[in-house]
Scaffold this motif. Structure first.
Motif, PDB file in Angstrom:
ATOM      1  N   ALA A 927       0.829  -1.195   0.000  1.00 51.11           N
ATOM      2  CA  ALA A 927       0.000   0.000   0.000  1.00 51.11           C
ATOM      3  C   ALA A 927       0.876   1.261   0.000  1.00 51.11           C
ATOM      4  CB  ALA A 927      -0.922   0.004   1.211  1.00 51.11           C
ATOM      5  N   GLU A 928       0.447   2.277  -0.738  1.00 48.98           N
ATOM      6  CA  GLU A 928       1.177   3.537  -0.845  1.00 48.98           C
ATOM      7  C   GLU A 928       0.470   4.600  -0.001  1.00 48.98           C
ATOM      8  OE1 GLU A 928       3.996   3.936  -2.237  1.00 48.98           O
ATOM      9  OE2 GLU A 928       4.138   1.939  -3.147  1.00 48.98           O
ATOM     10  N   VAL A 929       1.277   5.419   0.692  1.00 47.22           N
ATOM     11  CA  VAL A 929       0.720   6.463   1.547  1.00 47.22           C
ATOM     12  C   VAL A 929       1.214   7.825   1.083  1.00 47.22           C
ATOM     13  CG1 VAL A 929       0.601   4.896   3.508  1.00 47.22           C
ATOM     14  CG2 VAL A 929       2.606   6.367   3.222  1.00 47.22           C
ATOM     15  N   ARG A 930       0.591   8.852   1.628  1.00 48.64           N
ATOM     16  CA  ARG A 930       0.965  10.243   1.326  1.00 48.64           C
ATOM     17  C   ARG A 930       1.116  10.977   2.652  1.00 48.64           C
ATOM     18  NH1 ARG A 930      -2.679  14.691   0.554  1.00 48.64           N
ATOM     19  NH2 ARG A 930      -1.743  16.437  -0.594  1.00 48.64           N
ATOM     20  N   TRP A 931       2.314  11.597   2.852  1.00 44.40           N
ATOM     21  CA  TRP A 931       2.578  12.350   4.093  1.00 44.40           C
ATOM     22  C   TRP A 931       2.335  13.837   3.837  1.00 44.40           C
ATOM     23  CZ3 TRP A 931       3.717  10.361   8.848  1.00 44.40           C
ATOM     24  CH2 TRP A 931       4.077   9.005   8.912  1.00 44.40           C
ATOM     25  N   THR A 932       1.612  14.469   4.751  1.00 41.83           N
ATOM     26  CA  THR A 932       1.378  15.925   4.640  1.00 41.83           C
ATOM     27  C   THR A 932       1.711  16.592   5.966  1.00 41.83           C
ATOM     28  OG1 THR A 932      -0.932  15.783   5.340  1.00 41.83           O
ATOM     29  CG2 THR A 932      -0.496  15.543   2.987  1.00 41.83           C
ATOM     30  N   LYS A 933       2.050  17.866   5.870  1.00 39.95           N
ATOM     31  CA  LYS A 933       2.282  18.703   7.067  1.00 39.95           C
ATOM     32  C   LYS A 933       1.432  19.954   6.933  1.00 39.95           C
ATOM     33  CE  LYS A 933       5.856  21.296   9.626  1.00 39.95           C
ATOM     34  NZ  LYS A 933       5.293  22.630   9.438  1.00 39.95           N
ATOM     35  N   ASP A 934       0.582  20.149   7.901  1.00 35.91           N
ATOM     36  CA  ASP A 934      -0.326  21.301   7.919  1.00 35.91           C
ATOM     37  C   ASP A 934      -1.075  21.418   6.597  1.00 35.91           C
ATOM     38  OD1 ASP A 934       0.541  21.832  10.484  1.00 35.91           O
ATOM     39  OD2 ASP A 934       2.134  23.195   9.789  1.00 35.91           O
ATOM     40  N   GLY A 935      -1.500  20.257   6.022  1.00 35.50           N
ATOM     41  CA  GLY A 935      -2.323  20.252   4.821  1.00 35.50           C
ATOM     42  C   GLY A 935      -1.553  20.225   3.530  1.00 35.50           C
ATOM     43  N   GLU A 936      -0.209  20.372   3.542  1.00 32.75           N
ATOM     44  CA  GLU A 936       0.566  20.359   2.307  1.00 32.75           C
ATOM     45  C   GLU A 936       1.464  19.134   2.287  1.00 32.75           C
ATOM     46  OE1 GLU A 936       2.733  23.934   1.762  1.00 32.75           O
ATOM     47  OE2 GLU A 936       0.966  25.243   1.767  1.00 32.75           O
ATOM     48  N   GLU A 937       1.554  18.517   1.091  1.00 33.07           N
ATOM     49  CA  GLU A 937       2.341  17.297   0.956  1.00 33.07           C
ATOM     50  C   GLU A 937       3.828  17.615   1.182  1.00 33.07           C
ATOM     51  OE1 GLU A 937       2.926  13.498  -2.060  1.00 33.07           O
ATOM     52  OE2 GLU A 937       1.654  15.199  -2.629  1.00 33.07           O
ATOM     53  N   VAL A 938       4.506  16.751   1.965  1.00 32.38           N
ATOM     54  CA  VAL A 938       5.910  16.985   2.278  1.00 32.38           C
ATOM     55  C   VAL A 938       6.788  16.529   1.125  1.00 32.38           C
ATOM     56  CG1 VAL A 938       5.458  16.710   4.732  1.00 32.38           C
ATOM     57  CG2 VAL A 938       6.190  14.740   3.380  1.00 32.38           C
ATOM     58  N   VAL A 939       7.987  17.107   1.031  1.00 27.96           N
ATOM     59  CA  VAL A 939       8.975  16.754  -0.003  1.00 27.96           C
ATOM     60  C   VAL A 939      10.203  16.193   0.707  1.00 27.96           C
ATOM     61  CG1 VAL A 939      10.397  17.590  -1.888  1.00 27.96           C
ATOM     62  CG2 VAL A 939       8.093  18.547  -1.534  1.00 27.96           C
ATOM     63  N   GLU A 940      10.677  15.036   0.242  1.00 28.69           N
ATOM     64  CA  GLU A 940      11.806  14.377   0.883  1.00 28.69           C
ATOM     65  C   GLU A 940      13.075  15.215   0.666  1.00 28.69           C
ATOM     66  OE1 GLU A 940      13.515   9.858   1.441  1.00 28.69           O
ATOM     67  OE2 GLU A 940      12.294  10.367  -0.299  1.00 28.69           O
ATOM     68  N   SER A 941      13.903  15.308   1.703  1.00 25.80           N
ATOM     69  CA  SER A 941      15.134  16.092   1.668  1.00 25.80           C
ATOM     70  C   SER A 941      16.057  15.530   2.752  1.00 25.80           C
ATOM     71  CB  SER A 941      14.827  17.569   1.909  1.00 25.80           C
ATOM     72  OG  SER A 941      14.349  17.761   3.222  1.00 25.80           O
ATOM     73  N   PRO A 942      17.314  16.014   2.821  1.00 33.78           N
ATOM     74  CA  PRO A 942      18.194  15.541   3.921  1.00 33.78           C
ATOM     75  C   PRO A 942      17.611  15.823   5.296  1.00 33.78           C
ATOM     76  CG  PRO A 942      19.485  16.593   2.203  1.00 33.78           C
ATOM     77  CD  PRO A 942      18.059  16.839   1.842  1.00 33.78           C
ATOM     78  N   ALA A 943      16.757  16.861   5.402  1.00 37.12           N
ATOM     79  CA  ALA A 943      16.181  17.190   6.702  1.00 37.12           C
ATOM     80  C   ALA A 943      14.866  16.459   6.957  1.00 37.12           C
ATOM     81  CB  ALA A 943      15.948  18.705   6.799  1.00 37.12           C
ATOM     82  N   LEU A 944      14.344  15.752   5.950  1.00 41.25           N
ATOM     83  CA  LEU A 944      13.088  15.003   6.103  1.00 41.25           C
ATOM     84  C   LEU A 944      13.164  13.755   5.232  1.00 41.25           C
ATOM     85  CD1 LEU A 944       9.505  16.428   6.268  1.00 41.25           C
ATOM     86  CD2 LEU A 944       9.997  14.438   4.833  1.00 41.25           C
TER      87      LEU A 944
END
Length: 1025
Positions: A927-944
């Protein structure tokens, strides 16, 4: 659905066809159909081959895929066949329906002014309205029943009654009921009372009063239930009770059912007066309960249905039918096949009070066996209402907050559909609840019945929260009935009965339109023809029925009330009825009706009667028989009527009560046969000394005779002397040899009674006395009965050609497949031959390929694929190749939630630069999921960082910052797991020496072993576990 080739889309397809319409001249006629296609088709209406255009009287309403033709002010010239033609780039389709325009009925003479009642002041004309409707009644057999309705409307409506959709004179004799017309109270309308004299058990049913006038139609119904009076106990308590039914005169039929399945018995009985039906089990009367349903189906058959059969249900079931003319019985013995794997301790029936709890408990043989709970056919999932507990081998279901609708049958099911069954009784104000759902055809009557503990209390009926009219509600004592006559789609919905704080609910579903029965034949006339015959003529019904139909002709002896079917014919015209069609001499009347799959029309009676006498005449007489020595001699004749006769051999009578025997010891063996109108005498293996024997036949009105002649065969068969049975495999060489007593004597070869023709695959050779039939490379189709036939003698060969045996290479063991809804399930079977024929079965029935089940073959590999499996697709599958079988058990689970943990909102407090891990566990690894923060989809980075491992999804903040505070959601479909992260410069607590630099939020169940498919979510295969 399978995709079509190219980009042309799909051709038009009619989902609903227009239906024939009969309309009175000046009225409105409407034809409707539903047609689909890609691209959406262009629809044109035609009549007489010409397209129709819109006008003041003709319009073509369109609503999505539904297309209509609306004709206003119909004229006789508008009658005819209308064609709906649909076209698109992929193809064309059409459908047709007839419109019949009837002349309006002649107006009835108006009553004199003095006789006509004056309308109420200010009252105008209008459609009929029921002032009071009939009330449902529960009576004992023999009681008098009166059903009354009062109707208002101007002009005064015409009233008439029906029982179960049929006119009263078609159901009863005129002596059984009376109709009493009258005036409504206050003189504001009319009334019509139906009086039933001495009610009988078959009088139970739905009675509908119809009211019609030129402005419309109204109807109201009531339920009548006639019960058997309670039997008084015998005066002597030691006296044995009388037998319930007479002993059976023949062995009953046998019926097997697997434990946990349903058994359905159907008994079709005819008679006049209509017979009373009783069901018995092991000699005791049966009453309906939760697991024993008794009802009458739409075809008039009496049905007993035993739900979820248990071992205790086995025994003899008898359907007893009685009326004043006699009694008849039909019996079947039920056997219940018990599974090899059984519950160690089955469920027990329990009782509970409304708003309380009940506990169902059983024990399985092994603690690792999975189980599922059901309420009848509904799967129960764990929740606050249905608490499900597993403790070792114990399985427990706790039902909280009991209500009336929780009353019913509950099942615990193990793998392989092994079930344990128990009844749950809920005690409260309602004793007998509504069914969970009720399916009714449009136009039929719907009846809902509730029994309450207290008599005379007020109940409330509603549909989708709105109260129902009082005219369709009735109460008597403990019983409360809701009768909805002639239901339409608007009547569908959730129907509820409330009494105090207790309620019971059913889902009323109205299905497709009920088809009207065909019309009656026209212009029926009787002509007395030659002696002892009568000629009957009639014309087809108008309009002609839409589906194939026949005419059923019935006779009635004058002075009798019973009509008996003579025969059926497919075409109208003239039918000659001879005296051979009647059982005894007498005067007979006749009637005819039209019968199709949608029912039968009303009967049309031929005027007058005819005197007929049953006689037998010779249709095909005896003929002299010539046979060879050792053959059977067959004498036969056909008579015009079914009648017993007597055979004679050389003047000596053959015993009619012994179908086989000898005239005397050492004499010929004979066999007597009668099939319908044909009589046969077979003299077995006659000898030369029997030549010249005289055979005779005699019956009232017929005498005939013939002679037997034995011919000497000019040739004999030396070998084989007896029938030869041979078995070969495909491609083998087959040689059949017959040796005669004379050289070069002609003989012929036959296969299955047909003379063979020589070809490359079949060769016939003659070598002196030997005659050979050769199959150079035998095939399966060459199997059959071969005969070498010459003058008076034959040699027989039974040849069987088989394919080499097929073996299943994989799987060798029973395969169990578990999947969830919408997964793709693939069952694979490998055989040792590419050309082997393989069949797939589900629950004992061979499967058919369709949109939801695909069969694939690739060399020796055979697959059954369920592209998007649903719970009903589960079951026992078999792959059959030759004599071998591979077994698969497929279980499809309906997943109610994707997210396993966390089940609630998670709060995370962290200090800046700490490591934070948010974890979400799913029920499936792909199953595939979607992560959001405060309603906006997060973008993967070294800090996340976003991580995925098996069923776990993580969001990692390696060094959390103040701005990382906020609301994080892990979303899949319509579900989400919520994490609230709060980041501060330092902990508020004074005790910070034990702070962990890594803060990881991981909510999981204890680790359990799971077996997943290695395929993506659209493909789940057998053997993956």
């Amino acid at each position: 659905m399978k995709a079509g080739s190219g980009d042309q889309g799909s051709p038009p397809c009619f989902l609903r066809f227009p239906r024939p319409v009969r309309v009175v001249s000046g009225g409105e006629a409407e034809l409707q159909c539903v047609v689909l296609g890609e691209p959406p088709p262009i629809v044109v209406w035609e009549k007489g081959g010409q397209p129709l255009a819109a006008s003041e009287r003709l319009s073509f309403p369109v609503d999505g895929a539904e297309h209509g033709l609306l004709l206003s002010g119909a004229l006789p010239t508008d009658a005819g066949v209308y064609v709906c033609r649909a076209r698109n780039a992929a193809g064309e389709a059409y459908a047709a329906a007839a419109v019949t325009v009837l002349e309006p009925p002649a107006p009835e003479p108006e009553p004199q002014a003095a006789e006509r009642p004056l309308p109420q002041p200010g009252a105008g004309e209008g459609a009929p309205v029921f002032l009071t409707g009939p009330g449902s009644q529960w009576v004992l057999r023999g009681a008098e029943v009166v059903l009354t309705c009062q109707v208002g409307g101007l002009p005064e409506p015409t009233l008439y009654w029906e029982k179960d959709g049929m006119a009263l004179d078609e159901v009863w004799d005129s002596s059984h009921f009376a109709l009493v017309p009258g005036r409504a109270e206050g003189g504001r309308g009319v009334s019509l009372a139906l009086r039933i004299l001495a009610a009988r058990l078959p009088d139970s049913g739905v009675y509908v009063c119809h009211a019609r006038n030129p402005h419309g139609h109204a109807q109201a119904g009531a339920l009548l239930q006639v019960h058997q009076p309670p039997e008084s106990p015998p005066a002597d308590p030691d006296e044995a009770p009388p037998p319930v039914v007479e002993p059976l005169k023949c062995a009953p039929k046998t019926f097997w059912v697997n434990e946990g399945k349903h058994a359905k018995f159907r008994c079709y009985v005819m008679g006049k007066p209509e017979p009373e039906i009783e069901w018995h089990w092991e000699g005791r009367p049966l009453l309906p309960d939760r697991r024993r349903l008794m009802y009458r189906d739409r075809d008039g058959g009496f049905v007993l249905k035993v739900l979820y059969c248990q071992a205790k249900d086995r025994g003899l079931y008898v359907c007893a039918a009685r009326n004043s003319a006699g009694q008849t019985l039909s019996a079947v013995r039920l056997h219940v096949k018990e599974p090899r794997l059984r519950f160690t301790r089955p469920l027990q029936d329990v009782e509970g009070r409304e708003h309380g709890i009940v506990v169902l408990e059983c024990k399985v043989p092994n603690s690792r066996i999975p189980t599922a709970w059901f309420r009848e056919d509904q799967r129960l999932l764990p929740c606050r209402k249905y608490e499900q507990i597993e403790e070792g081998t114990v399985r427990r279901l706790i039902i909280h907050r009991l209500k009336a609708d929780d009353d019913g049958v509950y099942l615990c099911e193990m793998r392989g559909r092994v079930r344990s069954v128990a009844n749950v009784t809920v005690k409260g104000p309602i004793l007998k609840r509504l069914p969970r759902k009720l399916d009714v055809l449009e136009g039929e009557n719907a009846v809902l019945l509730v029994e309450t503990r207290e008599a005379g209390i007020e109940g409330r009926w509603s549909r989708d929260g709105e109260d129902l009219p009082a005219t369709c509600q009735s109460s008597s004592g403990h019983m409360h009935a809701l009768v909805l006559p002639g239901v339409t789609r608007e009547d569908a919905g959730e129907v509820t009965f409330n009494v105090g704080n207790s309620r019971t609910t059913t889902l009323l579903r109205v299905k497709c339109v009920k088809h009207s029965p065909p019309g009656p034949p026209m212009l029926a006339e009787m002509f007395k023809g030659h002696k002892n015959t009568v000629l009957l003529t009639w014309k087809p019904p108008e309009p002609a029925p839409e589906t194939p139909f026949i005419y059923r002709l019935e006779r009635q002896e004058v002075g009798s009330e019973d009509w008996v079917q003579c025969f059926s014919v497919e075409k109208a015209g003239a039918v000659e009825v001879p005296g051979d069609c009647v059982p005894v001499e007498g005067d007979y009347r006749f009637r005819v009706c039209t019968v199709s799959e949608h029912g039968r029309s009303s009967h049309v009676v031929f005027q007058g009667s005819a005197h007929l006498v049953p006689t037998a005449r010779l249709v095909a007489g005896l003929e002299d028989v010539q046979v060879y020595d050792g053959e059977d001699a067959v004498f036969s004749l056909d008579l015009s009527t079914i009648i017993q006769g007597t055979w004679f051999l050389n003047g000596q009578e053959l015993k009619s009560d012994e179908p086989e025997g000898q005239v005397e010891p050492g004499a010929l063996w004979y066999r007597v046969e009668q099939k319908g109108l044909q009589h046969r005498l077979i003299l077995q293996s006659v000898k030369h000394q029997d030549s010249g024997a005289l055979v005779g036949f005699s019956c009232p009105g017929v005498q005939d005779s013939a002679a037997l002649t034995i011919q000497e065969s000019p040739v004999h068969i030396l070998s084989p002397q007896d029938r030869v049975s041979l078995t070969f495999t495909t491609s083998e060489r087959v040689v059949l040899t017959c040796e005669l007593s004379r050289l070069d004597f002609p003989a012929s070869w036959y296969k299955d009674g047909q003379e063979v023709m020589e070809s490359e695959s079949l060769v016939v050779k003659v070598d002196g006395r030997k005659h050979r039939l050769i199959l150079p490379a035998a095939e399966v189709r060459d199997s059959g009965e071969f005969e070498c036939r010459t003058e008076g003698v034959s040699a027989f060969f039974s040849v069987t050609v088989q394919d080499p045996p097929v073996h299943i290479l994989d799987p060798q063991e029973h395969v169990f497949v578990h999947a969830i809804t919408s997964e793709c399930v693939m069952l694979t079977c490998e055989v040792d031959r590419e050309d082997a024929e393989v069949h797939w079965y589900k629950d004992g029935q061979e499967v058919e390929e369709g949109d939801f089940l695909v069969l694939e073959n690739e060399g020796p590999h055979h697959r059954l694929v369920l592209p998007a499996a649903q719970p009903p697709d589960g079951g026992e599958f078999q792959c059959v190749a030759g004599e071998e079988r591979a077994y698969f058990t497929v279980t499809i689970t309906d997943v109610s939630s994707w997210i396993v943990y966390p089940s609630g909102k998670v709060y995370v407090a962290a200090v800046r630069l700490e490591r934070v891990v948010l974890t979400c566990e799913l029920c499936r690894p792909w199953a595939e999921v979607r992560w959001t923060k405060d309603g906006e989809e997060v973008v993967e980075s070294p800090a996340l960082l976003l991580q995925k491992e098996d069923t776990v999804r993580r969001l990692v903040l390696p060094a959390v910052q103040l701005e990382d505070s906020g609301e994080y959601l892990c979303e899949i479909d319509d579900e989400s797991a919520s994490f609230t992260v709060t980041v501060t410069e330092s902990y508020q607590s004074q005790d910070s020496s034990n702070n962990n630099p890594d803060l990881c939020v991981l909510l999981k169940k204890p680790k359990t072993r799971r077996l997943w498919s290695r395929f993506p979510p659209w493909r789940r295969t057998a053997g993956a576990e």
